[in-house]
Design a protein around this motif. Structure first.
Motif, PDB file in Angstrom:
ATOM      1  N   ASN A 156       7.360  -0.972  -7.802  1.00  0.00           N
ATOM      2  CA  ASN A 156       6.968   0.214  -8.574  1.00  0.00           C
ATOM      3  C   ASN A 156       6.470   1.328  -7.652  1.00  0.00           C
ATOM      4  O   ASN A 156       6.535   2.510  -8.014  1.00  0.00           O
ATOM      5  CB  ASN A 156       5.855  -0.125  -9.551  1.00  0.00           C
ATOM      6  CG  ASN A 156       6.299  -1.064 -10.672  1.00  0.00           C
ATOM      7  OD1 ASN A 156       5.490  -1.470 -11.490  1.00  0.00           O
ATOM      8  ND2 ASN A 156       7.577  -1.429 -10.721  1.00  0.00           N
ATOM      9  N   TYR A 157       5.955   0.943  -6.482  1.00  0.00           N
ATOM     10  CA  TYR A 157       5.299   1.906  -5.601  1.00  0.00           C
ATOM     11  C   TYR A 157       5.993   2.081  -4.252  1.00  0.00           C
ATOM     12  O   TYR A 157       5.751   3.059  -3.563  1.00  0.00           O
ATOM     13  CB  TYR A 157       3.854   1.472  -5.337  1.00  0.00           C
ATOM     14  CG  TYR A 157       3.012   1.382  -6.590  1.00  0.00           C
ATOM     15  CD1 TYR A 157       2.296   2.484  -7.059  1.00  0.00           C
ATOM     16  CD2 TYR A 157       2.923   0.193  -7.312  1.00  0.00           C
ATOM     17  CE1 TYR A 157       1.523   2.408  -8.209  1.00  0.00           C
ATOM     18  CE2 TYR A 157       2.155   0.108  -8.465  1.00  0.00           C
ATOM     19  CZ  TYR A 157       1.457   1.211  -8.910  1.00  0.00           C
ATOM     20  OH  TYR A 157       0.701   1.130 -10.051  1.00  0.00           O
ATOM     21  N   GLU A 158       6.817   1.131  -3.864  1.00  0.00           N
ATOM     22  CA  GLU A 158       7.474   1.165  -2.559  1.00  0.00           C
ATOM     23  C   GLU A 158       8.967   1.423  -2.707  1.00  0.00           C
ATOM     24  O   GLU A 158       9.580   1.004  -3.691  1.00  0.00           O
ATOM     25  CB  GLU A 158       7.260  -0.147  -1.806  1.00  0.00           C
ATOM     26  CG  GLU A 158       5.807  -0.443  -1.474  1.00  0.00           C
ATOM     27  CD  GLU A 158       5.248   0.493  -0.424  1.00  0.00           C
ATOM     28  OE1 GLU A 158       6.043   1.064   0.349  1.00  0.00           O
ATOM     29  OE2 GLU A 158       4.015   0.654  -0.370  1.00  0.00           O
ATOM     30  N   THR A 170      -4.134   0.223  -9.458  1.00  0.00           N
ATOM     31  CA  THR A 170      -3.396   0.804  -8.343  1.00  0.00           C
ATOM     32  C   THR A 170      -3.352  -0.189  -7.187  1.00  0.00           C
ATOM     33  O   THR A 170      -4.336  -0.903  -6.944  1.00  0.00           O
ATOM     34  CB  THR A 170      -4.049   2.125  -7.870  1.00  0.00           C
ATOM     35  OG1 THR A 170      -3.308   2.647  -6.758  1.00  0.00           O
ATOM     36  CG2 THR A 170      -5.498   1.920  -7.459  1.00  0.00           C
ATOM     37  N   HIS A 198      -3.331   0.737  -4.186  1.00  0.00           N
ATOM     38  CA  HIS A 198      -3.969   1.430  -3.071  1.00  0.00           C
ATOM     39  C   HIS A 198      -5.459   1.110  -2.954  1.00  0.00           C
ATOM     40  O   HIS A 198      -6.141   1.642  -2.068  1.00  0.00           O
ATOM     41  CB  HIS A 198      -3.774   2.943  -3.213  1.00  0.00           C
ATOM     42  CG  HIS A 198      -2.343   3.359  -3.343  1.00  0.00           C
ATOM     43  ND1 HIS A 198      -1.387   3.014  -2.418  1.00  0.00           N
ATOM     44  CD2 HIS A 198      -1.689   4.075  -4.306  1.00  0.00           C
ATOM     45  CE1 HIS A 198      -0.209   3.514  -2.789  1.00  0.00           C
ATOM     46  NE2 HIS A 198      -0.373   4.148  -3.923  1.00  0.00           N
ATOM     47  N   MET A 217       2.911   4.715 -16.159  1.00  0.00           N
ATOM     48  CA  MET A 217       2.867   4.967 -14.729  1.00  0.00           C
ATOM     49  C   MET A 217       2.549   6.440 -14.509  1.00  0.00           C
ATOM     50  O   MET A 217       3.144   7.312 -15.151  1.00  0.00           O
ATOM     51  CB  MET A 217       4.205   4.632 -14.072  1.00  0.00           C
ATOM     52  CG  MET A 217       4.311   5.027 -12.605  1.00  0.00           C
ATOM     53  SD  MET A 217       3.147   4.145 -11.546  1.00  0.00           S
ATOM     54  CE  MET A 217       4.035   2.581 -11.331  1.00  0.00           C
ATOM     55  N   ILE A 234      -0.644   9.059   1.143  1.00  0.00           N
ATOM     56  CA  ILE A 234       0.566   8.373   0.679  1.00  0.00           C
ATOM     57  C   ILE A 234       1.787   8.963   1.370  1.00  0.00           C
ATOM     58  O   ILE A 234       2.683   8.238   1.823  1.00  0.00           O
ATOM     59  CB  ILE A 234       0.706   8.473  -0.849  1.00  0.00           C
ATOM     60  CG1 ILE A 234      -0.488   7.807  -1.544  1.00  0.00           C
ATOM     61  CG2 ILE A 234       2.005   7.812  -1.318  1.00  0.00           C
ATOM     62  CD1 ILE A 234      -0.455   7.912  -3.063  1.00  0.00           C
ATOM     63  N   CYS A 284      -0.634   5.053  -9.951  1.00  0.00           N
ATOM     64  CA  CYS A 284      -1.375   4.078 -10.752  1.00  0.00           C
ATOM     65  C   CYS A 284      -0.692   3.815 -12.092  1.00  0.00           C
ATOM     66  O   CYS A 284       0.207   4.546 -12.501  1.00  0.00           O
ATOM     67  CB  CYS A 284      -2.794   4.583 -11.009  1.00  0.00           C
ATOM     68  SG  CYS A 284      -2.841   6.122 -11.990  1.00  0.00           S
ATOM     69  N   ALA A 316       4.257   7.512  -6.798  1.00  0.00           N
ATOM     70  CA  ALA A 316       3.548   6.685  -7.774  1.00  0.00           C
ATOM     71  C   ALA A 316       2.131   6.378  -7.289  1.00  0.00           C
ATOM     72  O   ALA A 316       1.920   6.037  -6.129  1.00  0.00           O
ATOM     73  CB  ALA A 316       4.318   5.396  -8.027  1.00  0.00           C
ATOM     74  N   ASP A 355      13.253   3.121  -5.739  1.00  0.00           N
ATOM     75  CA  ASP A 355      12.291   2.075  -6.089  1.00  0.00           C
ATOM     76  C   ASP A 355      12.892   1.173  -7.156  1.00  0.00           C
ATOM     77  O   ASP A 355      14.064   1.325  -7.530  1.00  0.00           O
ATOM     78  CB  ASP A 355      10.964   2.675  -6.549  1.00  0.00           C
ATOM     79  CG  ASP A 355      11.121   3.645  -7.723  1.00  0.00           C
ATOM     80  OD1 ASP A 355      12.098   3.506  -8.495  1.00  0.00           O
ATOM     81  OD2 ASP A 355      10.264   4.535  -7.877  1.00  0.00           O
ATOM     82  N   CYS A 358       1.979   9.592 -11.547  1.00  0.00           N
ATOM     83  CA  CYS A 358       2.408  10.000 -10.211  1.00  0.00           C
ATOM     84  C   CYS A 358       1.809  11.351  -9.863  1.00  0.00           C
ATOM     85  O   CYS A 358       1.333  12.089 -10.731  1.00  0.00           O
ATOM     86  CB  CYS A 358       3.931  10.145 -10.153  1.00  0.00           C
ATOM     87  SG  CYS A 358       4.875   8.737 -10.735  1.00  0.00           S
TER      88      CYS A 358
END
Length: 321
Positions: A309-311, A88, A90, A57, A129, A67, A65, A221, A59
């Motif tokens: 993982n991202y939120e 990712t 995104h 991961m 982000i 990807c 975070a 997270d 950041c």
């Protein structure tokens, strides 16, 4: 230990040596050089179990975070070509076998992969982000205001009763109306409206106290890491495009709250308070996943999506004055 590849506070000497010896290092190096991304650590790359051992991961330096990166072997029967992979949430391709595939860009040539990332603007800008995270603060504002009580002005008047009120107000006769004006009902409704105005004023003042002064924004997270920063909302608005904020202290990703001694008493009280409550909790701190203002902690809890993982799920609390 410090490393230009690892996020501050993450990565042991053994983990660094493993990264330096891995096939994915060239991709990590390029992402670090071109986008200033840092490795958080090794993670499970859901959807591609055969590559778990090489998934990392990455950041921004503040812990947001961005990807996951890894390598795999391709090339038919020989399976001898190294393929670089970047995933990712995104960004998504228009085609793919599933969501995992649509979010993943692959190439056997590192230069080609990096060219696609640049051309398609795949690596989400840090400010975008950040803006998305801070716009979620409106949910915290809503949780705080909701706890103050109901400030909507509602009544139970029928159209005929409203007719009678208008006639009385304008000095017209009400003798021909089927419903006469009920002064007691009018007085009770006026009292309700006055109370609604009082609660509305409290909501405004509390929102200013809480969010227009510096406050901690703490996220968790599904790695159970904490993302901690200090912010101040300069403009609060129900339209998120009009929300503006000031960064007092940028986010930092930490594994334990002990890195913020001033928050230890509050987080310890939170841990004890929610230990036996019927609410979803995450991590050793019993971080509650909910939309609610806790008056005892003076903290607003809120979330837009369940932690991934991202939120993050969030907690906001005023900084000590």
């Amino acid at each position: 230990m410090m490393s230009r590849y690892y996020l501050d506070g993450f990565g042991s000497e053994d983990e660094l040596n493993e990264l330096l010896a891995s096939d994915v290092l060239p991709l990590v190096r390029e992402l670090q050089f071109k986008y200033n991304l840092k490795v958080m650590g090794k993670v499970i790359n859901v959807g591609y179990p055969q590559t778990d051992k090489d998934s990392y991961m990455m950041c921004y330096p503040n812990g947001l975070a961005v990807c996951k990166v890894w390598t795999t072997k391709v090339g038919g029967a020989k399976n001898d070509q190294l393929e670089f992979c970047f995933r990712t949430p995104h960004y998504a391709k228009s085609r793919g076998s599933d969501q995992n595939d649509r979010e993943t860009i692959r190439s056997t040539k590192l230069s080609s992969l990096m060219a696609v990332l640049k051309r398609q603007d795949v690596v989400r800008d840090k400010k975008i982000i950040m803006d998305n995270k801070d716009k979620q603060v409106r949910l915290g504002v809503h949780a705080l205001r909701k706890a103050m009580g109901e400030s909507d002005k509602q009544n139970s008047f029928t159209p005929d009763e409203i007719h009678a009120m208008l006639a009385t107000l304008l000095g017209e006769s009400t003798n021909s109306l089927s419903v006469q004006l009920d002064l007691n009902k009018c007085k009770n409704t006026l009292d309700i409206y006055k109370e609604a105005d009082r609660i509305r004023d409290i909501k405004r003042e509390e929102s200013k106290r809480f969010f227009k002064n510096p406050f901690y924004l703490i996220g968790i997270d599904d790695y159970k890491h904490l993302l901690i920063g200090k912010f101040k909302m300069t403009i609060l608005h129900s339209d998120t495009t009009k929300i503006e904020y000031e960064i007092i202290e940028d986010f930092k990703r930490v594994k334990t709250i002990e890195e913020y001694p001033e928050l230890v008493p509050l987080m310890t009280m939170m841990k004890v308070s929610y230990e036996n409550k019927e609410v979803r909790r995450l991590g050793v701190l019993n971080f509650p996943i909910m939309d609610k203002y806790d008056e005892g902690l003076d903290a607003a809890f809120f979330y837009s999506n369940s932690p991934t993982n991202y939120e993050q799920a969030w907690m906001a609390t005023p900084c000590p004055t």
